[in-house]
Design a protein around this motif. Structure first.
Motif, PDB file in Angstrom:
ATOM      1  N   THR A  22      28.718 -13.921   9.823  1.00  0.00           N
ATOM      2  CA  THR A  22      29.067 -13.802   8.415  1.00  0.00           C
ATOM      3  C   THR A  22      29.186 -12.339   8.042  1.00  0.00           C
ATOM      4  O   THR A  22      28.752 -11.453   8.769  1.00  0.00           O
ATOM      5  CB  THR A  22      27.994 -14.471   7.534  1.00  0.00           C
ATOM      6  N   SER A  25      23.712 -20.183   6.039  1.00  0.00           N
ATOM      7  CA  SER A  25      24.426 -20.491   7.260  1.00  0.00           C
ATOM      8  C   SER A  25      25.891 -20.781   6.949  1.00  0.00           C
ATOM      9  O   SER A  25      26.437 -20.313   5.961  1.00  0.00           O
ATOM     10  CB  SER A  25      23.750 -21.640   8.016  1.00  0.00           C
ATOM     11  N   TRP A  26      26.524 -21.556   7.812  1.00  0.00           N
ATOM     12  CA  TRP A  26      27.978 -21.741   7.784  1.00  0.00           C
ATOM     13  C   TRP A  26      28.344 -23.086   7.166  1.00  0.00           C
ATOM     14  O   TRP A  26      27.862 -24.121   7.594  1.00  0.00           O
ATOM     15  CB  TRP A  26      28.496 -21.695   9.225  1.00  0.00           C
ATOM     16  N   GLU A  84      24.466 -12.391   6.427  1.00  0.00           N
ATOM     17  CA  GLU A  84      23.635 -13.090   7.411  1.00  0.00           C
ATOM     18  C   GLU A  84      23.915 -12.620   8.841  1.00  0.00           C
ATOM     19  O   GLU A  84      23.550 -13.297   9.794  1.00  0.00           O
ATOM     20  CB  GLU A  84      23.854 -14.601   7.308  1.00  0.00           C
ATOM     21  N   ILE A 131      18.988 -14.818   8.285  1.00  0.00           N
ATOM     22  CA  ILE A 131      18.936 -15.234   6.887  1.00  0.00           C
ATOM     23  C   ILE A 131      18.467 -14.081   6.006  1.00  0.00           C
ATOM     24  O   ILE A 131      17.473 -13.415   6.306  1.00  0.00           O
ATOM     25  CB  ILE A 131      17.990 -16.440   6.711  1.00  0.00           C
ATOM     26  N   GLY A 167      21.166 -26.302   3.858  1.00  0.00           N
ATOM     27  CA  GLY A 167      21.286 -25.775   5.209  1.00  0.00           C
ATOM     28  C   GLY A 167      21.392 -26.870   6.244  1.00  0.00           C
ATOM     29  O   GLY A 167      20.886 -26.734   7.355  1.00  0.00           O
ATOM     30  N   SER A 226      23.126 -25.667  10.365  1.00  0.00           N
ATOM     31  CA  SER A 226      22.504 -24.357  10.545  1.00  0.00           C
ATOM     32  C   SER A 226      21.764 -24.338  11.869  1.00  0.00           C
ATOM     33  O   SER A 226      21.695 -25.335  12.581  1.00  0.00           O
ATOM     34  CB  SER A 226      21.515 -24.060   9.404  1.00  0.00           C
ATOM     35  N   LEU A 257      18.524 -22.923  11.685  1.00  0.00           N
ATOM     36  CA  LEU A 257      17.269 -22.417  11.141  1.00  0.00           C
ATOM     37  C   LEU A 257      16.118 -22.625  12.115  1.00  0.00           C
ATOM     38  O   LEU A 257      15.946 -23.715  12.667  1.00  0.00           O
ATOM     39  CB  LEU A 257      16.933 -23.115   9.822  1.00  0.00           C
ATOM     40  N   ASP A 283      12.177 -19.659   9.729  1.00  0.00           N
ATOM     41  CA  ASP A 283      13.198 -19.555   8.679  1.00  0.00           C
ATOM     42  C   ASP A 283      13.003 -20.641   7.634  1.00  0.00           C
ATOM     43  O   ASP A 283      13.050 -20.380   6.422  1.00  0.00           O
ATOM     44  CB  ASP A 283      14.608 -19.717   9.274  1.00  0.00           C
ATOM     45  N   SER A 309      17.373 -28.762   6.075  1.00  0.00           N
ATOM     46  CA  SER A 309      17.754 -28.167   7.342  1.00  0.00           C
ATOM     47  C   SER A 309      18.513 -29.195   8.172  1.00  0.00           C
ATOM     48  O   SER A 309      18.775 -30.306   7.717  1.00  0.00           O
ATOM     49  CB  SER A 309      16.507 -27.685   8.079  1.00  0.00           C
ATOM     50  N   PHE A 328      22.930 -26.274  14.893  1.00  0.00           N
ATOM     51  CA  PHE A 328      24.379 -26.185  14.902  1.00  0.00           C
ATOM     52  C   PHE A 328      25.023 -27.429  15.516  1.00  0.00           C
ATOM     53  O   PHE A 328      26.129 -27.348  16.041  1.00  0.00           O
ATOM     54  CB  PHE A 328      24.855 -24.922  15.629  1.00  0.00           C
TER      55      PHE A 328
END
Length: 342
Positions: free
Chosen positions: A21, A66-67, A117, A121, A136, A139, A141, A145, A157, A163
């Motif tokens: 990011t 995150s994304w 990021e 984070i 999230g 992510s 994490l 986190d 999360s 991911f």
């Protein structure tokens, strides 16, 4: 800060990191301005890898980390108070990808604060937005986190694998956290209909096996091969394609594995190979003494996703907003590669 209007909307990931990011931040806006009424059922309890998230009341200030999680909020009519800035695929340097910017322009209101990021984070920047929920679901994490974010606000999360959350589950989990589960289900159904139409228009891709990679032809000491855990690979399942067993058996819970050109035989079972690059990439792969022997490469049955473009960003971490943006172009690339399969 108000959003600058985009004047043009043009049509990931290299190496081993998942998605990067951009740098940058902006003042925290005053409200996430939900466009729909939450469904009730609060307090909500949502299970995830690190325990159960309890959200006591309908959120009014949603932040994301995150994304892609911000895309879920935007698709549901909620402007986040803060979200990670994007650098990969950002076509105009404002830290916001085209489909998200279009949604923000449509929804109006104050722009989200953007936080960097690149190195992890940005906890302080997230806290500065004073969120009442943090999204999230997609992510990586860590437990630390998650614990730190949970001190700021209730945090959702990933459910199982870092991911590894599909675009559908991301939408449903983040949507539930916003109190908008049924709206999220409808958005998912709409995107599924778009996918069905695109796939029906290109029947040649049905049943093809695909090796999804990141290869630098100038340095084949480390070739990254994405596993079925990865969201971009799972998206290929939606398009009627699959991962060869030789790759699917590798990696465990890892979203990618690393091989060298000496082990390129692992890729030979794939009808189609995907990698990031430009107009010179295919010729460079075919000229490599080892990679050039991989059938998909030798035959030119290769999808080159233009690196560091919105298309690459949209499909590396697909979301309910990025899929419609990229779908027709992306499926067209696979159809062209499928025509070269021998």
């Amino acid at each position: 800060m108000r959003l600058a209007r985009r004047t043009a909307l043009p049509a990931v990931l290299a190496a081993g990191a998942l998605l990067l990011t951009a740098c940058g931040s902006s003042p925290a806006p005053s409200s996430s301005s939900p466009a729909a009424t939450a469904e009730g059922g609060f307090p909500l309890r949502i299970a995830n890898t690190y325990g159960t998230t309890e959200i006591p009341s309908p959120p009014t200030r949603a932040a994301s980390v995150s994304w892609g999680n911000q895309d879920v909020a935007l698709a549901l009519g909620v402007v986040p108070v803060g979200m990670a800035a994007s650098t990969y695929g950002d076509d105009d340097g404002d830290g916001i990808l085209p489909w998200a910017e279009s949604a923000l322009e449509e929804l109006g209101g104050d722009a989200p604060a953007l936080y960097d990021e690149t190195d992890g984070i940005a906890f302080e920047k997230v806290a500065d937005t004073t969120p009442d929920v943090i999204l999230g679901a997609y992510s990586g994490l860590s437990a630390e986190d998650y614990a730190t974010l949970s001190e700021i606000a209730p945090t959702v999360s990933f459910p199982e694998v870092a991911f590894g959350t599909t675009w559908r589950d991301m939408a449903l989990i983040d949507g539930e956290a916003l109190g908008l589960r049924s709206q999220a289900e409808q958005v998912v159904a709409d995107v599924d209909s778009r996918i069905e139409e695109a796939v029906a228009a290109h029947p040649s891709i049905a049943g093809k096996t695909v090796a999804y990679t990141s290869i630098n032809p100038a340095d084949t000491g480390s070739i990254y091969v994405y596993t079925p855990v990865d969201a971009r690979v799972k998206f290929l399942d939606d398009l009627g394609m699959s991962t060869p067993d030789s790759i699917a058996a590798q990696g465990g819970d890892a979203f990618y594995i690393t091989i060298s050109a000496e082990n390129a035989d692992l890729l030979s079972a794939a009808d189609i190979l995907v990698t990031y690059g430009d107009e010179s990439t295919l010729a460079a792969l075919q000229a490599d003494p080892l990679l050039g022997k991989v059938p998909a490469i030798a035959d030119g049955a290769v999808v080159i996703v233009p690196n560091a473009t919105p298309l690459a960003a949209a499909t590396s971490g697909p979301t309910v907003l990025s899929i419609p943006y990229a779908l027709d172009e992306y499926v067209g690339l696979f159809a062209a590669a499928a025509d070269r399969v021998k």
